[in-house]
Design a protein around this motif. Structure first.
Motif, short mmCIF file in Angstrom:
data_model
loop_
_atom_site.label_atom_id
_atom_site.label_comp_id
_atom_site.label_asym_id
_atom_site.label_seq_id
_atom_site.Cartn_x
_atom_site.Cartn_y
_atom_site.Cartn_z
N LEU A 47 0.84 -1.20 0.00
CA LEU A 47 0.00 0.00 0.00
C LEU A 47 0.88 1.25 0.00
N ILE A 48 1.89 1.23 0.83
CA ILE A 48 2.74 2.40 1.04
C ILE A 48 3.54 2.79 -0.20
N GLU A 49 4.12 1.82 -0.87
CA GLU A 49 5.04 2.12 -1.96
C GLU A 49 4.41 2.99 -3.06
N PRO A 50 3.28 2.59 -3.64
CA PRO A 50 2.70 3.44 -4.70
C PRO A 50 2.23 4.80 -4.19
N VAL A 51 1.74 4.84 -2.96
CA VAL A 51 1.27 6.12 -2.41
C VAL A 51 2.43 7.10 -2.30
N PHE A 52 3.53 6.65 -1.69
CA PHE A 52 4.65 7.56 -1.49
C PHE A 52 5.37 7.87 -2.80
N ALA A 53 5.33 6.96 -3.74
CA ALA A 53 5.90 7.24 -5.06
C ALA A 53 5.11 8.32 -5.79
N SER A 54 3.84 8.46 -5.43
CA SER A 54 2.98 9.44 -6.11
C SER A 54 3.02 10.83 -5.48
N LEU A 55 3.59 10.94 -4.27
CA LEU A 55 3.50 12.21 -3.54
C LEU A 55 4.30 13.31 -4.24
N THR A 56 3.62 14.44 -4.41
CA THR A 56 4.23 15.60 -5.05
C THR A 56 3.92 16.84 -4.23
N TYR A 57 4.92 17.67 -4.06
CA TYR A 57 4.70 18.94 -3.35
C TYR A 57 4.11 19.95 -4.30
N HIS A 58 3.03 20.62 -3.87
CA HIS A 58 2.36 21.61 -4.70
C HIS A 58 2.35 22.96 -3.99
N GLU A 59 3.17 23.86 -4.44
CA GLU A 59 3.24 25.20 -3.85
C GLU A 59 1.89 25.90 -3.93
N ARG A 60 1.13 25.64 -5.00
CA ARG A 60 -0.17 26.32 -5.17
C ARG A 60 -1.13 25.94 -4.05
N ILE A 61 -1.00 24.73 -3.51
CA ILE A 61 -1.86 24.30 -2.41
C ILE A 61 -1.54 25.09 -1.16
N VAL A 62 -0.26 25.27 -0.89
CA VAL A 62 0.15 26.06 0.28
C VAL A 62 -0.32 27.49 0.13
N LYS A 63 -0.17 28.06 -1.06
CA LYS A 63 -0.61 29.44 -1.29
C LYS A 63 -2.13 29.56 -1.12
N ALA A 64 -2.85 28.55 -1.60
CA ALA A 64 -4.31 28.57 -1.45
C ALA A 64 -4.70 28.54 0.03
N ILE A 129 -18.31 19.48 -9.42
CA ILE A 129 -17.07 20.15 -9.02
C ILE A 129 -16.58 19.53 -7.72
N MET A 130 -15.68 18.57 -7.82
CA MET A 130 -15.20 17.86 -6.65
C MET A 130 -13.73 18.14 -6.35
N GLY A 131 -13.05 18.84 -7.22
CA GLY A 131 -11.61 19.04 -7.08
C GLY A 131 -10.85 17.96 -7.81
N ASN A 132 -9.68 18.31 -8.30
CA ASN A 132 -8.91 17.35 -9.09
C ASN A 132 -7.50 17.14 -8.54
N GLU A 133 -7.33 17.45 -7.26
CA GLU A 133 -6.02 17.25 -6.63
C GLU A 133 -5.91 15.81 -6.10
N SER A 134 -4.72 15.26 -6.19
CA SER A 134 -4.46 14.00 -5.51
C SER A 134 -4.59 14.25 -4.01
N VAL A 135 -5.50 13.55 -3.36
CA VAL A 135 -5.74 13.79 -1.93
C VAL A 135 -4.50 13.50 -1.09
N PRO A 136 -3.80 12.37 -1.28
CA PRO A 136 -2.59 12.16 -0.48
C PRO A 136 -1.55 13.26 -0.68
N SER A 137 -1.34 13.70 -1.91
CA SER A 137 -0.36 14.77 -2.15
C SER A 137 -0.79 16.07 -1.51
N ALA A 138 -2.06 16.40 -1.61
CA ALA A 138 -2.56 17.64 -1.00
C ALA A 138 -2.36 17.62 0.51
N LEU A 139 -2.69 16.50 1.13
CA LEU A 139 -2.60 16.41 2.59
C LEU A 139 -1.14 16.45 3.07
N VAL A 140 -0.26 15.77 2.37
CA VAL A 140 1.15 15.77 2.78
C VAL A 140 1.79 17.12 2.49
#
Length: 338
Positions: A47-64, A129-140
């Motif tokens: 479970l962990i491997e694909p989730v963490f491989a997908s994590l991306t930092y999004h500056e726009r989320i922090v700014k929002a 309109i549900m949002g199109n962000e990866s939830v794990p990436s947004a939360l991390v």
């Protein structure tokens, strides 16, 4: 001499500018540590491997998160935008289209279908309109930002639980920049607490399964004490010279403190009648054994509402007088309460 002073100044700047920014790990280092923490909690490597491989930092989320717009609104400017003629029409159409399912849900959970549709419409524009962000990436990303790290880390672990339970795939786990998911815009913690398998297929899919969406909204309201023998409240007229201290005192509070202020304001409809409060048509309030608190969303001199217990439930969903009032208004415009 000048170069010596300049060097000393630079040394001073370096030595005094060592708080959080200089000590903060990189996003890669942060997620590596988080991965080890998740493994130590017992989450499976597959479970962990694909989730963490997908994590991306999004500056726009922090700014929002840091620069949410501060718009000066009144209820009278807010309501027409949130409860527009287009949304009213769509809500009525969808209520009729899903009436058999909504009636089943209402019977099972004790929540009127018009409130389910109103929340559905206001949260995600009926699933459009549900949002199109990866939830794990947004939360991390938000956890890494650090302002509310503990909250967003916990939400991330709830997201892992949802994936582990097989309700949705990682690729389909999309949501808003803040991590709210699906047609009901549940945070992962709300999903864990309230999401329902509405059609018995073994999954709780608030993204694409309408039965699950409706059942999950209804279950949330039911678990918070919804009473389907009552509506949400009503707009009223206050008499001249009315003592505004009878209303719930304003101010941003913890829910427990807000509930204490509710209790101080709460009176029977007969008591409100005695204080000169009337319906909008200036007739007496209903002769029913119902208690209500007085809400002034814009403060003294603004529009006034007598709020019933179901209003408290909606305030648990979203502690905003404007939002809750918009839910009630839309529900009443879908089908008028009896």
């Amino acid at each position: 001499m000048f170069r010596t002073l300049l060097s000393l100044s630079l040394v001073s700047l370096v030595s005094f500018a060592t708080p959080a920014e200089q000590q903060k790990p990189s996003f890669a280092d942060y997620t590596a540590a988080l991965k080890q923490e998740a493994l130590s909690k017992g989450y499976a490597p597959e479970l962990i491997e694909p989730v963490f491989a997908s994590l991306t930092y999004h500056e726009r989320i922090v700014k929002a998160d840091q620069t949410q717009p501060e718009v000066v609104e009144t209820l009278s400017t807010y309501l027409p935008k949130r409860v527009s003629e287009t949304r009213i029409s769509m809500a009525r159409e969808r209520y009729q289209a899903y009436l058999p399912q909504l009636n089943d849900i209402a019977e099972k959970y004790g929540v009127q279908g018009r409130f389910i549709v109103a929340l559905w419409g206001l949260e995600s524009s009926f699933g459009r309109i549900m949002g199109n962000e990866s939830v794990p990436s947004a939360l991390v990303t938000l956890a890494y930002d650090g302002r509310r790290e503990s909250f967003f880390k916990q939400e991330f672990y709830h997201a892992l639980d949802i994936l582990a339970q097989g309700h949705i795939s990682l690729e389909q786990m999309k949501g808003s920049w803040a991590g709210a998911m699906g047609q009901s815009q549940f945070m992962p913690s709300s999903f864990i607490a309230y999401a329902e398998d509405g059609d018995g297929d073994g999954k709780k899919d608030i993204w694409t399964n309408q039965a699950d969406v409706f059942a999950s909204i209804a279950n949330y309201l039911k678990q918070q004490g919804w009473d389907n023998s009552k509506t949400w409240g009503r707009e009223v007229i206050l008499p001249a010279g009315f003592d505004a201290t009878n209303a719930i005192a304003r101010g941003s509070l913890k829910r427990s403190e807000w509930l204490e202020r509710w209790a101080l304001s709460e009176r029977s409809l007969a008591d409100w009648n005695a204080l000169g409060v009337t319906r909008l048509n200036k007739t007496a309030l209903p002769q029913r054994d119902i208690s209500a608190a007085l809400v002034l969303p814009d403060g003294e001199g603004g529009r006034a509402f007598l709020a019933y217990d179901n209003y408290k439930v909606l305030m648990h969903w979203n502690r905003s007088y404007y939002f809750v009032t918009s839910v009630g208004y839309l529900a009443d415009l879908i089908i008028a309460p009896e």
